[in-house]
Design a protein around this motif. Structure first.
Motif, PDB file in Angstrom:
ATOM      1  N   HIS A  63       0.853  -1.193   0.000  1.00 38.00           N
ATOM      2  CA  HIS A  63       0.000   0.000   0.000  1.00 38.00           C
ATOM      3  C   HIS A  63       0.882   1.234   0.000  1.00 38.00           C
ATOM      4  O   HIS A  63       1.885   1.295   0.716  1.00 38.00           O
ATOM      5  CB  HIS A  63      -0.907  -0.015   1.234  1.00 38.00           C
ATOM      6  CG  HIS A  63      -1.984   1.017   1.198  1.00 38.00           C
ATOM      7  ND1 HIS A  63      -1.758   2.335   1.511  1.00 38.00           N
ATOM      8  CD2 HIS A  63      -3.306   0.915   0.891  1.00 38.00           C
ATOM      9  CE1 HIS A  63      -2.887   3.005   1.406  1.00 38.00           C
ATOM     10  NE2 HIS A  63      -3.840   2.168   1.026  1.00 38.00           N
ATOM     11  N   GLN A  69       1.153  -5.350   3.032  1.00 38.46           N
ATOM     12  CA  GLN A  69      -0.078  -5.918   3.573  1.00 38.46           C
ATOM     13  C   GLN A  69      -0.337  -7.265   2.923  1.00 38.46           C
ATOM     14  O   GLN A  69       0.092  -7.525   1.797  1.00 38.46           O
ATOM     15  CB  GLN A  69      -1.283  -5.005   3.279  1.00 38.46           C
ATOM     16  CG  GLN A  69      -1.208  -3.628   3.880  1.00 38.46           C
ATOM     17  CD  GLN A  69      -2.422  -2.794   3.482  1.00 38.46           C
ATOM     18  OE1 GLN A  69      -3.062  -3.042   2.468  1.00 38.46           O
ATOM     19  NE2 GLN A  69      -2.728  -1.795   4.293  1.00 38.46           N
ATOM     20  N   LYS A  71      -3.408  -9.281   1.541  1.00 35.99           N
ATOM     21  CA  LYS A  71      -4.814  -9.096   1.169  1.00 35.99           C
ATOM     22  C   LYS A  71      -5.535 -10.439   1.225  1.00 35.99           C
ATOM     23  O   LYS A  71      -5.266 -11.345   0.463  1.00 35.99           O
ATOM     24  CB  LYS A  71      -4.907  -8.491  -0.230  1.00 35.99           C
ATOM     25  CG  LYS A  71      -4.257  -7.112  -0.325  1.00 35.99           C
ATOM     26  CD  LYS A  71      -4.284  -6.560  -1.736  1.00 35.99           C
ATOM     27  CE  LYS A  71      -5.673  -6.079  -2.079  1.00 35.99           C
ATOM     28  NZ  LYS A  71      -5.677  -5.340  -3.374  1.00 35.99           N
ATOM     29  N   GLU A 616     -10.325   5.942   4.501  1.00 38.32           N
ATOM     30  CA  GLU A 616      -9.903   4.594   4.121  1.00 38.32           C
ATOM     31  C   GLU A 616     -10.038   3.613   5.265  1.00 38.32           C
ATOM     32  O   GLU A 616     -10.379   2.443   5.069  1.00 38.32           O
ATOM     33  CB  GLU A 616      -8.452   4.629   3.614  1.00 38.32           C
ATOM     34  CG  GLU A 616      -8.307   5.297   2.252  1.00 38.32           C
ATOM     35  CD  GLU A 616      -6.877   5.297   1.765  1.00 38.32           C
ATOM     36  OE1 GLU A 616      -5.962   5.399   2.608  1.00 38.32           O
ATOM     37  OE2 GLU A 616      -6.658   5.210   0.545  1.00 38.32           O
TER      38      GLU A 616
END
Length: 720
Positions: A63, A69, A71, A616
């Motif tokens: 990101h 990250q 996902k 977000e």
């Protein structure tokens, strides 16, 4: 699932950074065995709790703001294996009333058996000090709901359903999800917005349902009728219905016909002659005709008031010079129970409304003014100097009860109702409107019948006019002349099937309101639109390229369609930056359009707004529609699209200082006279056509209007 190879990590949830109850979107920190520090996992996953152990399937991503990250695509749970893990799991705060203290007591009482006790022997919980019956009930309910959510998500993932879609399905059916889908997965197409027949069919096929299943055929028939209503039809003739059903079901007619007959016997489809309706639209058309007939056949008492006297009074008090057709239209509106005024731009509809408004005021009638959209109602207010409201606000839509406060049981206490932009009114909105009127109320509909019909089902204004049962005033004389507006002149020329007048622009000091820029190739059309929007219009006409200019395309998809142009225009006018927050591709300052009526939020198909906030972490954003700011959760944002460009159909009822219209022969299937006419009449100060003269010629000569299957006209002819 991603096209990349699916990876997996195994670990224990350390903490929940963020979780949305609305969408299931979760950001968590997971401690794995092979890393010294917890990793961040993100994805749509319900019921994830600190202390849980499991295997996370997905892929690594970076990101721009938050770094590396994982996902999540799916999750396989493992029960916490240690007493410490169990204690953290229960004390995470996700179970109301159970904090770290009570979690410790539970683990001290039952050790490694704690989770088994909660799940299989809940009666043993009553012996834990301080854990009363209310707290035990909450614990068990939360435990069960989280377990159900996880089980459902895992079940749906097995059939290739994405976590986002799975969450929508779970929100609709809850604990009964698995049972409902195993019985009839085709219910998804009816119950869950955004999941159509094709998606439900794909799921059903994976679940082993046969192509000839009655559930499948029934759902396919309903899908065809719903799709027809999306295209504006209220019904389909049997031949057309069967042809479309055969195509999507890939089955012969003898397999489909018995199911259709059965649906008709059950009144799940209404058969009238050879026409087939969804029950809802059959009732809408039938009752609209009946209510309209009742209004027209109920005599109106003028209380001794003479409309002609009031018109003469207005003429004597003001500097009025009404033409015979204007005066006739005004008198017809004041005398008739129901009447219609129609005509193109510049023919004096606004002048008539202004005088009508003053006459009704002096006659002491209680009058309301309304229009289908917020933009149209604001424009009406400005032109007549009286408050005009959207039809939804006039009827006071109650989102909590999902109904209008004014209806047949509580009608509007008014004498006269004027509705502008009536060509936009579909059969459903017309039904709500008529339901709220008493038989004594008088109704005037004002609109341009030559524009595109309503986005929703029906062709109300045209059906009323063509029935020959409603008094109609068709205005034809143009009052805004050539030297004032080429937009008006050319709109009428196009409507008559004539090529527009394209002025020579040798003198650059003269500012016209109509321009045609020749370009044959679509890439050249695109270049000119971008340059005109970014440079020429702001410099020469002092207009904001985002909020004063609207690009109107004949098509949504394909080359030079609204979708493609929106990508180009966003990149030019509001490009996403590395540090800018985004949600579903939307950034702050983006111009967006609502594409689905949302009665709870009171925003409707075609409303345009500006993104003013993106969160977000909360997975939400806020859109300012001018008269209200509306918050959208992640899954609700699918009701929005970028609106730097939109289709001509979506622009109905709106006016813009400037419109730019791309014309290309590749749009052949939608190049029609009424479409170009409608697009041009959306422009208030400036219209710029960019493209091929051949494409414009094709559109002007194509006067064929695809008929809508409606029966309001026929029903009125029978009743009146």
């Amino acid at each position: 699932m991603s096209s990349k190879e699916t990876q997996k990590i195994e670990g224990t949830v350390d903490r929940i950074v963020f979780h949305s109850q609305q969408t299931g979107w979760t950001v968590a920190r997971v401690q794995t065995k092979d890393r010294p520090f917890p990793v961040t996992v993100v994805g749509n996953l319900a019921g994830l709790s600190p202390g849980q152990e499991g295997i996370f399937y997905g892929e690594w991503a970076v990101h721009a703001k938050f770094g590396e990250q994982f996902k999540i695509e799916s999750f396989s749970e493992k029960k916490p294996a240690t007493m410490e893990g169990i204690q953290r799991y229960l004390g995470s705060g996700l179970i109301p009333g159970i904090g770290p203290g009570f979690a410790r007591r539970l683990v001290e009482a039952f050790g490694l058996e704690t989770l088994d006790v909660i799940e299989n022997h809940p009666d043993r919980l009553e012996g834990v000090p301080g854990l009363g019956s209310r707290r035990i009930k909450t614990l068990l309910e939360t435990w069960e709901s989280q377990k159900q959510a996880r089980d459902v998500m895992i079940f749906l993932a097995g059939y290739g359903i994405s976590p986002k879609r799975a969450m929508k399905i779970y929100k609709e059916y809850g604990a009964d999800t698995r049972k409902i889908l195993e019985e009839n997965p085709y219910r998804l197409a009816m119950d869950v917005w955004g999941i159509g027949f094709m998606t439900a069919d794909a799921i059903a096929r994976k679940m082993g349902f046969d192509m000839g299943s009655p559930f499948r055929i029934s759902s396919g028939i309903h899908h065809v009728l719903h799709s027809a209503s999306d295209d504006g039809h209220c019904f389909l003739p049997e031949t057309e219905l069967m042809e479309k059903a055969r195509k999507i079901l890939e089955l012969p007619e003898d397999k489909i016909k018995p199911i259709l007959d059965d649906l008709c016997r059950q009144n799940r489809v209404i058969r009238e002659g050879g026409d087939h309706y969804l029950p809802f639209y059959h009732r809408m058309e039938k009752e609209c005709a009946e209510m309209l007939a009742e209004i027209m056949e109920t005599p109106h008492e003028n209380d001794g008031l003479d409309p002609e006297w009031y018109i003469e009074l207005e003429k004597s008090e003001g500097d009025l010079n009404l033409s015979p057709e204007q005066e006739s239209a005004l008198l017809k509106a004041l005398k008739s129970k129901v009447s219609i005024i129609t005509g193109g731009p510049g023919v004096g509809k606004t002048t008539i409304l202004q005088i009508l408004c003053r006459c009704l005021y002096k006659m002491q009638y209680w009058v309301e003014y309304a229009a289908p959209t917020g933009r149209a109602s604001k424009r009406m207010s400005q032109s007549i100097g009286r408050e005009a409201r959207t039809i939804h606000r006039l009827l006071r839509y109650n989102p909590k009860e999902n109904r209008f406060e004014f209806d047949k049981d509580n009608p509007l206490p008014i004498d006269f109702l004027v509705v502008d932009e009536a060509s936009m009114v579909d059969i459903v909105l017309f039904h709500h409107l008529l339901s709220a009127l008493t038989p004594d109320t008088r109704l005037l509909l004002v609109g341009d019948v030559d524009q595109l019909p309503s986005v929703g089902a029906g062709n109300v204004l045209r059906d009323l006019i063509e029935s020959g049962k409603i008094p109609v005033s068709r205005l034809t004389r143009i009052y805004r002349q050539k030297e004032e507006s080429l937009i008006v002149v050319n709109a009428h020329r196009i409507n008559r099937g004539e090529f527009p007048e394209i002025p020579r622009h040798n003198n650059r000091e003269i500012l016209r309101d109509f321009y045609f820029i020749d370009a044959e190739e679509p890439e050249r059309v695109r270049e000119i639109i971008l340059k005109t929007l970014q440079e020429r219009i702001p410099l020469r006409f002092d207009m904001d390229p985002v909020w004063d200019v609207q690009v109107l395309s004949p098509m949504s998809k394909r080359t030079l369609g609204a979708v493609e142009l929106n990508k180009d225009l966003k990149g030019l006018l509001n490009p996403p930056g590395k540090d800018r927050k985004t949600l579903r591709g939307f950034n702050i300052k983006d111009k967006v359009m609502q594409v689905k009526n949302n009665y709870q939020k009171e925003v409707f198909n075609g409303d345009i707004g500006k993104v003013v906030a993106v969160d977000e972490e909360e997975s939400s954003m806020t859109v300012d529609f001018g008269d209200k700011a509306v918050s959208y959760a992640d899954d609700e944002a699918e009701e929005l699209v970028l609106a730097y460009a939109c289709t001509v159909h979506k622009s109905q009822g709106s006016e813009f200082p400037c419109v730019i219209i791309p014309l290309w022969t590749g749009h052949y299937v939608l190049l029609q006279r009424n479409l170009i006419y409608t697009a041009l009449t959306r422009a208030r100060r400036l219209a710029v056509l960019v493209g091929s003269r051949k494409a414009l010629y094709i559109a002007i000569k194509n006067f064929h209007i695809e008929p809508r299957h409606t029966s309001l006209k026929k029903r009125l002819e029978e009743l009146l």
